[in-house]
Each structure stands twice: as C-alpha cells, then as structure tokens.
Scaffold this active site. Structure first.
Site, short mmCIF file in Angstrom:
data_model
loop_
_atom_site.label_atom_id
_atom_site.label_comp_id
_atom_site.label_asym_id
_atom_site.label_seq_id
_atom_site.Cartn_x
_atom_site.Cartn_y
_atom_site.Cartn_z
N ARG A 118 -15.86 23.71 -34.30
CA ARG A 118 -16.06 22.52 -35.14
C ARG A 118 -14.80 21.68 -35.26
NH1 ARG A 118 -19.43 26.35 -38.96
NH2 ARG A 118 -17.77 27.63 -38.11
N GLU B 133 -12.70 35.53 -42.26
CA GLU B 133 -13.31 35.84 -43.55
C GLU B 133 -14.49 36.80 -43.35
OE1 GLU B 133 -15.26 32.62 -45.57
OE2 GLU B 133 -15.48 33.78 -47.41
#
Ligand code: AMP
Length: 178
Positions: free
Chosen positions: A60, A97
């Site tokens: 992204r 994460e």
C-alpha cells in the site's frame, strides 16, 4: 468535495487475527476525491523535506508513493516482500503487529551513498516494518530523514521505536488512533 480522510478508513475487527483492528484503506482508493486528498497530503509532506529519493513499502506504500514521486519528480525506490525483486538484493527480517516474522528486500542499487531518503507507507503500527526499511536504506549508505504514514496506531508506539533508534528521523502521520 471536502474530505475528512478518517471517514474513509474502514475498521475491520479481528482481521487477519482475533484482537487486531485492521484499518482498511480500500475505501480511500475507491473514492477519487479521498484518494486525491491522501495524495495531496503525502505530496505536501514529502515536498517540505526535499528528499533525493522516496522509498515505498510493499504494497500500500506503493499506491501512495508512486503519484507523489511523479508529481514531485523524485526517484522512487521499492522496499519489497521477499522473493519479488531480481538480484542482487539486500534483506532484513522483522516482526509485524499480526505476523511473526517477515522479510523485506531492496535492490542493492536502489539507493546510493549519502542520499536523503523519505520512507512512505500506508500505516504505522509497531514500527517493525519502518525500522527494517530504514536499516536496509542505511546499509546502502543512505540517510532516512523522514518516515511518512497516512495512519498511525499510536497505542503501539511505533513512533518511539523509530525515534529511539534515530532521533533525527522525522515521523509524520495524518490520521492518529490513540
Ligand atoms: P508494523 O511493522 O507493525 O508497523 O506494521 C506496519 C505494516 O503492516 C504496514 O505496512 C501496514 O500496512 C500493516 N499493518 C499493521 N497493522 C495494521 C493494521 N492494524 N491495519 C492495517 N494495516 C496494518
């Protein structure tokens, strides 16, 4: 059309794992006014810094960094997930994460000694990706002068992870979730 980009970030609970609040940015890509507002914001931030190169993070980060590189006439270097770039590449391993371990790579000739680099990604979470990308850039002799993200998950302290490693690196974000 006036756009508040926060309205175009979709929260997806428990994706890709239970407990993760995934920030889906595809609504921004799907709405031309929102996408333009995001690109305008990135362009303004990068322009203030006058880097020699923009390094964009797979995938992204590519979406946002590419139009900025074009608008400002600044070279674009790619930081890619493992196995995508042809050799010679340098690699770095890091944790995400919601992922145990990941590897990113840059072409060995993507940056040169002394270049001032801005790293662009969609979102700052723990800062693992950002720090791994900075380490790659520095291995090639470049200086990472700023890291720019549309979204920051401040409760994961990624900003501190970047600045504790390099206090001179500017960290910029637009939409912050505390
Ligand atoms: P980190 O290395 O933990 O800072 O994670 C940042 C990278 O993982 C970025 O490239 C993001 O696209 C992605 N990412 C991590 N956490 C999330 C999240 N909650 N929502 C969306 N993307 C995320």
């Amino acid at each position: 059309m006036s756009v508040d980009l926060r309205d175009w970030v979709r929260n997806v609970p428990d994706h890709p794992q239970p407990g993760i609040q995934f920030k889906d940015l595809t609504p921004i890509f799907a709405e031309p006014a929102a996408f333009r507002a995001a690109i305008n914001w990135f362009t303004d931030q990068v322009a203030k810094i006058h880097p020699d190169v923009i390094a964009a993070i797979d995938a992204r980060g590519f979406v946002f960094a590419s139009p900025v590189a074009d608008r400002l006439g600044i070279p674009l270097a790619l930081v890619r997930k493992s196995g995508k770039l042809p050799p010679p590449v340098i690699k770095n391993q890091y944790s995400l994460e919601y992922d145990d371990l990941s590897v990113i790579e840059m072409r060995s000739d993507a940056l040169t000694e002394g270049q001032r680099v801005v790293i662009v990604d969609d979102l700052l979470a723990t800062g693992g990706t950002a720090v791994a990308a900075a380490e790659l850039a520095e291995e090639l002799g470049a200086h990472v002068v700023a890291q720019i993200f549309l979204v920051e998950l401040a409760f994961l302290n990624g900003r501190e992870r970047i600045t504790s490693r390099d206090p001179d690196c500017e960290v910029v974000s637009d939409i912050v979730y505390d």
